[in-house]
Motif scaffolding. Structure first.
Motif, mmCIF file in Angstrom:
data_model
loop_
_atom_site.group_PDB
_atom_site.id
_atom_site.type_symbol
_atom_site.label_atom_id
_atom_site.label_comp_id
_atom_site.label_asym_id
_atom_site.label_seq_id
_atom_site.Cartn_x
_atom_site.Cartn_y
_atom_site.Cartn_z
ATOM 1 N N GLU A 35 0.568 8.639 -4.408
ATOM 2 C CA GLU A 35 -0.219 7.746 -5.266
ATOM 3 C C GLU A 35 0.349 6.335 -5.263
ATOM 4 O O GLU A 35 -0.389 5.345 -5.231
ATOM 5 N N ILE A 94 -0.616 4.557 -2.092
ATOM 6 C CA ILE A 94 -2.017 4.126 -2.118
ATOM 7 C C ILE A 94 -2.167 2.864 -2.950
ATOM 8 O O ILE A 94 -2.849 1.910 -2.545
ATOM 9 N N VAL A 95 -1.515 2.812 -4.110
ATOM 10 C CA VAL A 95 -1.573 1.624 -4.955
ATOM 11 C C VAL A 95 -0.964 0.430 -4.229
ATOM 12 O O VAL A 95 -1.500 -0.688 -4.264
ATOM 13 N N PHE A 118 2.765 9.894 -11.502
ATOM 14 C CA PHE A 118 2.537 9.298 -10.188
ATOM 15 C C PHE A 118 3.569 9.841 -9.220
ATOM 16 O O PHE A 118 4.764 9.814 -9.494
#
Length: 55
Positions: free
Chosen positions: A8, A11-12, A4
């Motif tokens: 990423e 976004i999470v 990750f």
């Protein structure tokens, strides 16, 4: 970190913010932190369990 990157993770975090709302995020962080601490503690402990065979 498990493949990750920063994009990423952002976004999470954004998805968690939308789904849970800002009031629940500290609770999620606290639960995640305590889970990680417990996992590390279990990995580092020297507790061994002996398994005996029944004969």
């Amino acid at each position: 970190m498990f493949g990750f990157g920063l994009p990423e993770l952002c976004i999470v975090a954004a998805i968690l913010l939308v789904v849970a709302g800002p009031s629940k995020l500290p609770q999620f962080g606290q639960a995640l932190g305590s889970s990680i601490r417990g996992f590390k503690k279990a990995l580092n402990s020297d507790d061994s369990v002996k398994i005996e065979e029944k004969r």
